[in-house]
Design a protein around this motif. Structure first.
Motif, PDB file in Angstrom:
ATOM      1  N   GLU A  17       9.307  -8.878  25.323  1.00  0.00           N
ATOM      2  CA  GLU A  17       9.609  -8.191  24.056  1.00  0.00           C
ATOM      3  C   GLU A  17      10.895  -8.748  23.435  1.00  0.00           C
ATOM      4  O   GLU A  17      10.975  -8.948  22.218  1.00  0.00           O
ATOM      5  N   ALA A  18      11.886  -9.028  24.283  1.00  0.00           N
ATOM      6  CA  ALA A  18      13.145  -9.600  23.796  1.00  0.00           C
ATOM      7  C   ALA A  18      12.919 -11.007  23.233  1.00  0.00           C
ATOM      8  O   ALA A  18      13.504 -11.371  22.204  1.00  0.00           O
ATOM      9  N   ARG A  19      12.070 -11.781  23.903  1.00  0.00           N
ATOM     10  CA  ARG A  19      11.766 -13.134  23.413  1.00  0.00           C
ATOM     11  C   ARG A  19      11.037 -13.076  22.073  1.00  0.00           C
ATOM     12  O   ARG A  19      11.289 -13.892  21.181  1.00  0.00           O
ATOM     13  N   ILE A  20      10.150 -12.093  21.921  1.00  0.00           N
ATOM     14  CA  ILE A  20       9.432 -11.926  20.648  1.00  0.00           C
ATOM     15  C   ILE A  20      10.421 -11.569  19.540  1.00  0.00           C
ATOM     16  O   ILE A  20      10.384 -12.142  18.450  1.00  0.00           O
ATOM     17  N   ASP A  30       7.961 -19.595  15.371  1.00  0.00           N
ATOM     18  CA  ASP A  30       6.799 -20.352  15.829  1.00  0.00           C
ATOM     19  C   ASP A  30       5.645 -19.375  16.045  1.00  0.00           C
ATOM     20  O   ASP A  30       5.642 -18.595  16.994  1.00  0.00           O
ATOM     21  N   ASP A  31       4.660 -19.426  15.155  1.00  0.00           N
ATOM     22  CA  ASP A  31       3.543 -18.481  15.209  1.00  0.00           C
ATOM     23  C   ASP A  31       2.714 -18.636  16.479  1.00  0.00           C
ATOM     24  O   ASP A  31       2.216 -17.649  17.027  1.00  0.00           O
ATOM     25  N   THR A  32       2.574 -19.863  16.959  1.00  0.00           N
ATOM     26  CA  THR A  32       1.800 -20.101  18.187  1.00  0.00           C
ATOM     27  C   THR A  32       2.502 -19.469  19.389  1.00  0.00           C
ATOM     28  O   THR A  32       1.861 -18.817  20.212  1.00  0.00           O
ATOM     29  N   LEU A  33       3.813 -19.664  19.459  1.00  0.00           N
ATOM     30  CA  LEU A  33       4.586 -19.065  20.554  1.00  0.00           C
ATOM     31  C   LEU A  33       4.514 -17.545  20.485  1.00  0.00           C
ATOM     32  O   LEU A  33       4.334 -16.880  21.503  1.00  0.00           O
ATOM     33  N   LEU A  34       4.644 -17.000  19.289  1.00  0.00           N
ATOM     34  CA  LEU A  34       4.573 -15.541  19.130  1.00  0.00           C
ATOM     35  C   LEU A  34       3.221 -15.005  19.590  1.00  0.00           C
ATOM     36  O   LEU A  34       3.159 -13.981  20.272  1.00  0.00           O
ATOM     37  N   ALA A  35       2.154 -15.680  19.242  1.00  0.00           N
ATOM     38  CA  ALA A  35       0.817 -15.238  19.646  1.00  0.00           C
ATOM     39  C   ALA A  35       0.686 -15.271  21.160  1.00  0.00           C
ATOM     40  O   ALA A  35       0.146 -14.337  21.767  1.00  0.00           O
ATOM     41  N   THR A  36       1.201 -16.318  21.785  1.00  0.00           N
ATOM     42  CA  THR A  36       1.149 -16.438  23.243  1.00  0.00           C
ATOM     43  C   THR A  36       1.948 -15.324  23.909  1.00  0.00           C
ATOM     44  O   THR A  36       1.481 -14.694  24.868  1.00  0.00           O
ATOM     45  N   LEU A  37       3.141 -15.081  23.401  1.00  0.00           N
ATOM     46  CA  LEU A  37       3.993 -14.029  23.978  1.00  0.00           C
ATOM     47  C   LEU A  37       3.344 -12.652  23.825  1.00  0.00           C
ATOM     48  O   LEU A  37       3.378 -11.837  24.748  1.00  0.00           O
TER      49      LEU A  37
END
Length: 51
Positions: A17-20, A30-37
């Motif tokens: 949650e903190a990383r998001i 980064d939308d891809t990273l957000l989706a993965t997280l």
């Protein structure tokens, strides 16, 4: 044992949650990273509900 496991899952959930939040605060997240997280966070949430 389950208590330690659930505590670990909660800690992992909070970390994701903190990383998001950190990624969302960037000028160009980064939308891809957000989706993965978010997928990882959902899997942890589902695992917690099964306990």
């Amino acid at each position: 044992m389950e208590s330690a496991h659930s505590s670990a899952l909660l800690a992992k959930h909070a970390g994701i949650e903190a990383r998001i939040a950190s990624e969302n605060s960037r000028p160009a997240p980064d939308d891809t990273l957000l989706a993965t997280l978010k997928k990882q966070k959902l899997k942890i949430k589902e695992a917690l509900q099964r306990l």
